[in-house]
Design an enzyme around this catalytic site. Structure first.
Site, PDB file in Angstrom:
ATOM      1  N   GLY A  60       0.830  -1.202   0.000  1.00 15.51           N
ATOM      2  CA  GLY A  60       0.000   0.000   0.000  1.00 15.51           C
ATOM      3  C   GLY A  60       0.862   1.249   0.000  1.00 15.51           C
ATOM      4  O   GLY A  60       2.034   1.207   0.391  1.00 15.51           O
ATOM      5  N   CYS A  91       5.251  -6.007   1.572  1.00 17.10           N
ATOM      6  CA  CYS A  91       5.565  -4.584   1.658  1.00 17.10           C
ATOM      7  C   CYS A  91       4.843  -3.928   2.837  1.00 17.10           C
ATOM      8  O   CYS A  91       5.223  -4.128   3.976  1.00 17.10           O
ATOM      9  CB  CYS A  91       5.255  -3.890   0.333  1.00 17.10           C
ATOM     10  SG  CYS A  91       6.000  -2.256   0.189  1.00 17.10           S
ATOM     11  N   TYR A  92       3.781  -3.154   2.602  1.00 18.25           N
ATOM     12  CA  TYR A  92       3.020  -2.553   3.699  1.00 18.25           C
ATOM     13  C   TYR A  92       2.518  -3.652   4.641  1.00 18.25           C
ATOM     14  O   TYR A  92       2.488  -3.478   5.861  1.00 18.25           O
ATOM     15  CB  TYR A  92       1.843  -1.747   3.142  1.00 18.25           C
ATOM     16  CG  TYR A  92       1.021  -1.041   4.202  1.00 18.25           C
ATOM     17  CD1 TYR A  92       1.336   0.260   4.601  1.00 18.25           C
ATOM     18  CD2 TYR A  92      -0.072  -1.661   4.799  1.00 18.25           C
ATOM     19  CE1 TYR A  92       0.592   0.913   5.565  1.00 18.25           C
ATOM     20  CE2 TYR A  92      -0.823  -1.020   5.768  1.00 18.25           C
ATOM     21  CZ  TYR A  92      -0.488   0.271   6.147  1.00 18.25           C
ATOM     22  OH  TYR A  92      -1.231   0.915   7.116  1.00 18.25           O
ATOM     23  N   HIS A 178       8.143  -7.059  -3.670  1.00 16.88           N
ATOM     24  CA  HIS A 178       6.898  -7.466  -4.345  1.00 16.88           C
ATOM     25  C   HIS A 178       7.137  -8.682  -5.232  1.00 16.88           C
ATOM     26  O   HIS A 178       7.642  -8.556  -6.363  1.00 16.88           O
ATOM     27  CB  HIS A 178       6.364  -6.312  -5.199  1.00 16.88           C
ATOM     28  CG  HIS A 178       5.838  -5.165  -4.411  1.00 16.88           C
ATOM     29  ND1 HIS A 178       4.525  -5.088  -3.990  1.00 16.88           N
ATOM     30  CD2 HIS A 178       6.457  -4.055  -3.938  1.00 16.88           C
ATOM     31  CE1 HIS A 178       4.354  -3.963  -3.319  1.00 16.88           C
ATOM     32  NE2 HIS A 178       5.505  -3.321  -3.255  1.00 16.88           N
ATOM     33  N   GLU A 180       4.931 -10.357  -6.756  1.00 18.18           N
ATOM     34  CA  GLU A 180       3.939 -10.369  -7.834  1.00 18.18           C
ATOM     35  C   GLU A 180       4.389  -9.602  -9.073  1.00 18.18           C
ATOM     36  O   GLU A 180       3.840  -9.779 -10.159  1.00 18.18           O
ATOM     37  CB  GLU A 180       2.597  -9.814  -7.337  1.00 18.18           C
ATOM     38  CG  GLU A 180       2.556  -8.316  -7.055  1.00 18.18           C
ATOM     39  CD  GLU A 180       3.033  -7.927  -5.660  1.00 18.18           C
ATOM     40  OE1 GLU A 180       2.667  -6.828  -5.198  1.00 18.18           O
ATOM     41  OE2 GLU A 180       3.775  -8.721  -5.039  1.00 18.18           O
ATOM     42  N   ASP A 236     -15.880 -11.199 -23.844  1.00 16.95           N
ATOM     43  CA  ASP A 236     -16.625 -11.255 -22.585  1.00 16.95           C
ATOM     44  C   ASP A 236     -18.120 -11.497 -22.803  1.00 16.95           C
ATOM     45  O   ASP A 236     -18.707 -12.412 -22.219  1.00 16.95           O
ATOM     46  CB  ASP A 236     -16.427  -9.959 -21.783  1.00 16.95           C
ATOM     47  CG  ASP A 236     -14.963  -9.619 -21.586  1.00 16.95           C
ATOM     48  OD1 ASP A 236     -14.139 -10.551 -21.641  1.00 16.95           O
ATOM     49  OD2 ASP A 236     -14.644  -8.439 -21.392  1.00 16.95           O
ATOM     50  N   LYS A 381      -9.764 -12.258 -17.538  1.00 21.09           N
ATOM     51  CA  LYS A 381      -9.971 -12.458 -18.978  1.00 21.09           C
ATOM     52  C   LYS A 381      -9.471 -13.821 -19.456  1.00 21.09           C
ATOM     53  O   LYS A 381     -10.154 -14.506 -20.224  1.00 21.09           O
ATOM     54  CB  LYS A 381      -9.240 -11.352 -19.752  1.00 21.09           C
ATOM     55  CG  LYS A 381      -9.520 -11.329 -21.238  1.00 21.09           C
ATOM     56  CD  LYS A 381     -10.691 -10.425 -21.501  1.00 21.09           C
ATOM     57  CE  LYS A 381     -10.833 -10.084 -22.966  1.00 21.09           C
ATOM     58  NZ  LYS A 381     -11.881  -9.064 -23.178  1.00 21.09           N
TER      59      LYS A 381
END
Length: 525
Positions: A60, A91-92, A178, A180, A236, A381
């Site tokens: 964050g 992190c945060y 991070h 990710e 979609d 997606k």
């Protein structure tokens, strides 16, 4: 069978959605929720559908040292820490867990932003297969001054900061970097170690099971009532319509609106595919003249988007109203809402800064007094694409490059006219066909042609010409958040440029966009 789930608590990081994407790429089902939801209530509501296997606290932008920083309340924190389930702070999240567990955080003299090397100390289940050190992506100005009791440092950065820690007995793990973000080496391995090795996730997300459960759920909800769907022809809406059609058959009425802004032969191909090959009940509406009339003289891209969105709603409402006179039991509306839209709407900090408006069917349910069906509001997606293939839609159709809701209107810079649309349609069709001919279409995230608001001098035969310029765009990307231009061969450029210049009347110059994202966006408007 119940699906295992990892609950991601959002503290406002720009990367929170990436955490979910990385886990979903491993077929691990996860959801993002604001940090202040009731954990006990969430688990109670999901007990018949999911087995919760662990928690992730996101990063964050705030500092845990600030008075107004986001802070998980005492009851939620106690519930999580006493649940016996693994926790990963990022992190945060790392700093918040340390602070709430009795550690101390301080402002760092040396802040860490961007690529940072770390060194692993000792053995940790989180770092299995990661070696002794690697490069990570950091983004923090605060650091841990003192760890809580019973917590052990598992890595430090080249600046001497604590980069990770754990309390193995309590199954608490935390990273200052991070994992990710794809810039972090071994990031995927670390997340795999957490969800499979530490959380012991086994019951993965399976498209076949999802289809079976959703079909049953839709049948039970709808009964014998009619359902309508705005079938744009995008992935979609097409997959959503196919899923609902499997549940209700002819009770599904699809409305396809040709706004005059589609690619070459697109509306005809969409209607033919669903009407003839899949036996859909489709209402075709040619509203191209109305859209072009309302767009006349409009150059501003935001105004274009708003006019197109409003016109779409007007036409769709008119058709739905007409249908309801004939079939009074039309009670439901299908939308192809995806999980990224839901994440943005429920984020504790609200929607992110708007780069450009997004065109969809938003607002229709309230105006039409209909119940909404969003079968994919929990999916990304790529998961929807997998389901589309399972439902029998052609792979070539499902794997098409993204196409903006406003269509070619935002690929013509300046005002929109029928003649400009005809020029762009032909150039774009040549470009996309050559991508297939050179067998490189699937190597590219998105490719398209743009009609520029300039004309240039040229020579056509023995005569001087002063005609349009077409710009080609093609990018590679992992998730669309960043992108780089595709490296074509000279042979490809020569082939496409010659075909467009020689075939498309009104074009005498072709250029290629070599901008990355950032600083540019993928689309031009």
């Amino acid at each position: 069978m119940k699906t295992d789930i990892i609950l991601i608590l959002d503290f406002g990081s720009q990367y929170t959605q990436l955490i979910a994407r990385r886990l979903r790429d491993m077929n691990v089902y996860c959801e993002i929720h604001p940090f202040d939801i009731s954990i006990e209530k969430f688990i109670s509501e999901r007990k018949n559908k999911h087995i919760i296997k662990g928690f992730i606290f996101s990063g964050g932008p705030a500092s845990v040292l600030s008075k107004d920083s986001p802070d998980i309340d005492k009851d939620n924190y106690s519930y999580i820490m006493n649940s016996g389930l693994p926790v990963l702070g990022i992190c945060y999240g790392l700093q918040l867990i340390a602070k709430k567990s009795g550690g101390r955080i301080h402002k760092s003299k040396v802040r860490e932003y961007g690529l940072t090397n770390i060194r692993i100390s000792g053995a940790s289940a989180l770092y299995k297969g990661c070696g002794k050190g690697f490069t990570t992506w950091m983004s923090h100005g605060d650091s841990i001054e003192k760890l809580p009791r019973e917590f052990k440092i598992t890595a430090k950065s080249s600046n001497g900061h604590i980069s990770s820690y754990e309390n193995r007995a309590k199954k608490i793990y935390a990273l200052q970097f991070h994992p990710e973000v794809h810039h972090t080496e071994n990031g995927k391995t670390i997340l795999k170690n957490f969800v499979f090795g530490i959380c012991n996730v086994k019951n993965l997300f399976k498209p076949d099971s999802f289809i079976k459960d959703k079909v049953m759920e839709i049948k039970e909800r709808i009964g014998g009532k009619y359902v309508i769907c705005a079938l744009s022809g995008g992935v979609d809406s097409s997959v959503a319509a196919s899923l609902v059609h499997r549940a209700v058959g002819k009770k599904l009425i699809c409305i396809h609106i040709d706004n005059g802004l589609m690619r070459k032969n697109e509306s005809r191909n969409i209607v033919e595919m669903f009407r003839k090959h899949f036996k859909f009940n489709i209402v075709f509406v040619d509203a191209s003249e109305l859209f072009l009339r309302r767009l006349k003289g409009v150059s501003d891209p935001e105004r274009k988007r708003k006019i197109i969105g409003k016109t779409f709603i007007d036409v769709f409402q008119s058709e739905a109203k007409r249908l309801k006179k004939d079939k009074t039991d039309i009670k439901y509306l299908v939308q192809g809402t995806l999980y990224p839209d839901v994440i943005e709407s429920v984020s504790f900090k609200g929607p992110s800064v708007t780069i450009k408006s997004h065109h969809n069917v938003g607002g229709l349910p309230a105006k039409m007094k209909m119940e909404i069906i969003e079968p994919f509001r929990e999916l990304f997606k790529d998961e929807v694409r997998s389901i589309g293939v399972k439902l029998g839609l052609p792979v070539s159709f499902i794997m098409r490059h993204p196409f903006p809701g406003p269509g070619l209107a935002v690929r013509i810079l300046g005002d929109i006219t029928k003649s400009k649309l005809d020029v762009l349609r032909e150039a774009d069709d040549i470009y996309i066909n050559e991508l297939h001919n050179f067998n490189i279409y699937n190597e590219i995230w998105q490719a398209f042609a743009v009609l520029l608001p300039v004309q240039s001098v040229g020579v056509m035969g023995d005569e001087r010409s002063y005609e349009n310029v077409i710009a080609l765009r093609a990018v590679t990307s992992i998730d669309g958040m960043t992108a780089d231009f595709y490296q074509f061969t000279k042979e490809f450029f020569t082939t496409v440029s010659n075909k467009i210049s020689n075939t498309v009347k009104g074009v005498n110059r072709v250029v290629y966009d070599i901008s990355s994202k950032p600083p540019a966006t993928i689309e031009w408007e």
